[in-house]
Structure formats: structure tokens, C-alpha cells
Design an enzyme around this catalytic site. Sequence first.
Site, PDB file in Angstrom:
ATOM      1  CB  SER A 154      11.701  50.028  92.598  1.00 22.74           C
ATOM      2  OG  SER A 154      10.513  49.393  91.932  1.00 22.74           O
ATOM      3  NE  ARG A 196      20.209  87.467  58.917  1.00 27.97           N
ATOM      4  CZ  ARG A 196      21.172  88.215  58.437  1.00 27.97           C
ATOM      5  NH1 ARG A 196      22.449  87.618  58.094  1.00 27.97           N
ATOM      6  NH2 ARG A 196      21.522  89.574  58.508  1.00 27.97           N
TER       7      ARG A 196
END
Length: 454
Positions: free
Chosen positions: A277, A316
Site C-alpha cells: 500500500s 443473419r
Amino acid sequence: MSFSPLDSEIFGPLFASPSLAAVFADEALVAAMLRAEAGLARVQARAGLTPSGLADAIAAISPASFDKQALAAGTVLAGVPTIAFVKALQKMLPPEFAADLHKGATSQDILDTALALQMAVAFDLLAADLADVLRALASLARRHAQTPCIARSYGQHAAPISFGFKAAVWLAGIADAARGLEACRDAACQAQLGGPVGTLASLGAAGPALLADYARELGLGAPSIAWHTRRAGIVAAGQWLATLAGTLGKMAGDIVALAASEIGEVSEPHVEGRGGSTAMPHKRNPVAAAAILANAQAASGLAGGLAASLVAAHERPAGAWHAEWHAVASLFGCTGGALAHARFLAEGLVVDTAAMARNIGATRGLVFADAAASLLAPRLGRAAAHALLARAADTVRDSGRDLQAVLAEADTGLDAKALAAAFDPTAAVAAAAAWVAPVAADADALAARLVARA
């Protein structure tokens, strides 16, 4: 910044495995389309439909020969990359072969077949990683089959189990998902060859036999009919990937909880600088578990969106097929990345047995209330025993005393030695440990099958 974290040179190594990223990279797509076109030319040559040298001419062309920027520009114009790809490929072929390229096929045939080829490779990579995770977790479960720890229900201490049992539950969940890999792979990895509307009309009566030969040539499944608008195999693959990522997330979530400072029962393998950190130098954040959880969450959303492609209009659709391109590679990337982190955890998880033993006693014996009630039930009756333990538990919480001491002062009809038996975790741990061996053995056998299939 990259459009997707999986494609980012900064974020990608955290979330996606390099091997899975390579399978779906642009050059890999071009290679798969080349293989699809070469396979088509080869089976058509056997049927006397194209010159015999066309397939070899295609196979001799390197994916690196294609101009990616030109393919990208062509994709923007056409809505699919296949048209620009075919045009570029024709220019690279000897003139006598160019006219016979892509005969009878449509753009979706080549792109779907290329995707099937890519997924086949990706599934094999996942199978190998899955096998490693299963074996490592089986080993972890066996190693801690008799290690006492506390079970938690609604986040609260429940009763003693063994840590091996907890690991075996993770293992069984992942194995449940892994068992679906083969069927999922077979359903998704099918050749696509239907021509403009799926009928292969331009090839006449030879169409069905040609499709079957095409599938064999490429090592893919042969569909019963074109799957231009039958996307269940793709959707099932997405759901399977999300399920697998979710089972890995279950393990990761437990590890994050168990690694909390006030619990401290496990921790990720320490690597210098990992999980640090900028503000808190003491931190060792659970990086692998956090990445697994992030990937599991992302995979769930991607799979949900992918399901919409089932609603494909006519022969399609507009958009439904294209939307798959956002999701499929990302799903493989997320799940592959989660597996890589899961292997890291399964192989190196640090288990603090002393913390586990300490936490069993954290509630001053309350976790043995069920065992004590069972011990008293034959003498007092089940309802009375349960009521007595409920009152005793309240006393423990109010006074800070130990449950065993509180019960010793109650009218239970048992002497101290007999009562102490309820507070010995040995039997509970043994009951938990008994489940470990068969789950681990099943996982080892499954791992062997996964590797053999891959």
C-alpha cells in the site's frame, strides 16, 4: 488506456493469463482464419471443386503478412473482418488460385470457424490449468484433513470442522464446474459452413458431405445444420466460463475473509512487494484473491450479455452476432486469469493452524452448544436440552464465562468428565475429515482425464 483491461499492457497481466491472451490476439485470429480457408480449400479439392494446390498456397502464408491497419479499416467498412481478409489473401496467392478462394462460403463461416479453432485451443489451456488447480487443492485438503478450524454460518462461528474439509468444499465446487468442460468444448467448437443463408446451395447435393469433411479436416465438431443463428453452444461456453470463475471466486472470497487481521487463519504466499500500500507499509493485501473476485464478477456480467445473442433474427442478425465479439475472448481471459491466480493460492496458501485453534475458543465454548445439546437430549429431552443450552449461551454472552463452566453448575445429570466430552472437537473434526479423501481422489482422477483430453 486500452479499451479493455484484458488488452492493457498495464492491467492485462493482473487479470488475464498471457497464454489465453495470445490465443485471442489479432495475429492468432488471422492464423485461425487462414487455417479455416486452407481447410475449406483442401476438402473442396478432394471433392473436385478447387485446384489441389490452393490449400498448400494458403498454408504457406504467414499471419504476419497481413496489414492489421488495413484489416481494421476494412472491418469498419464491412462490419466484419473477413471481407478485407479474403481480399488481402487473394492478392498474396498465385493468380491461378485467387478466383477459387472462399468458394461457397460466407464471411460468418470463416469467422465462426476461426473462433471455434481459437476456443478449442483455449479450452485445452484451461483444462491444463484446471488440472493443476484440482491437484493442488486436493493436496491442500489432504494435508489439513485433520486440522481443526471453525465453521462459519452467516459470518458467525458455528461448529468445529477441519480446514481440509473447507478446502475440499472449494475443490468439489471447482470440480463440479470442471466436469462440464468436455461437453461445453464439443458443443462450442464446431465447424461453420453454410454459405449466404446456411444451405450451401451453391455446392448443390455435395454440401452436407463437404461440411462433415470440413469439420474432420479441422478437428472440429460437425453440426447438423448451420449455426449462423443457433448460438446455444457459444452461450453455453460463456455460462460455463462464468460458472467456473464463480467457483474460483467462492474460494477467493473465503480466503479474503480468513486473511482478515482479526481472523488471520490463512494468508497468500508472500512475494516481496506484493499486496503493498502507498499509505500503509505494513499491508499485505490478498492480491490473487482480489483478482479472482474481480474476474468472477466481470465474467458473470459478460455471460449474461452473451445470452442475448440467442435472439438472432432470421438467417443473419444485425448486432447479436457482433456482440459476441465483445464477450467471448474476455470471458476466456477472465476465467484463465482467475485460474492462474487460483493455482498460485492452491499451491502456496499459508495456513496458520495456531490461529485456527485459537479461534475455535474465541466464543468461550459456544461453538460446542450443539454437541452439548445432543449429549443432554437423551436425559432431558430434545426440547428441554435445547432450551437449557439457549439460556446457558445467554449467560455466557452476558457474563463472559465459559459455556462448559456454566453447564457444570446446571442440573444436567452429568458429571464434569462426561460433560467435557461435548467440548472435545476430536469427533467433529473426524467427521469433517472423513469427506476429504473421496473428494480429493475424485479430483485427482478428474485432473488426469482433463490432461488426457487436452
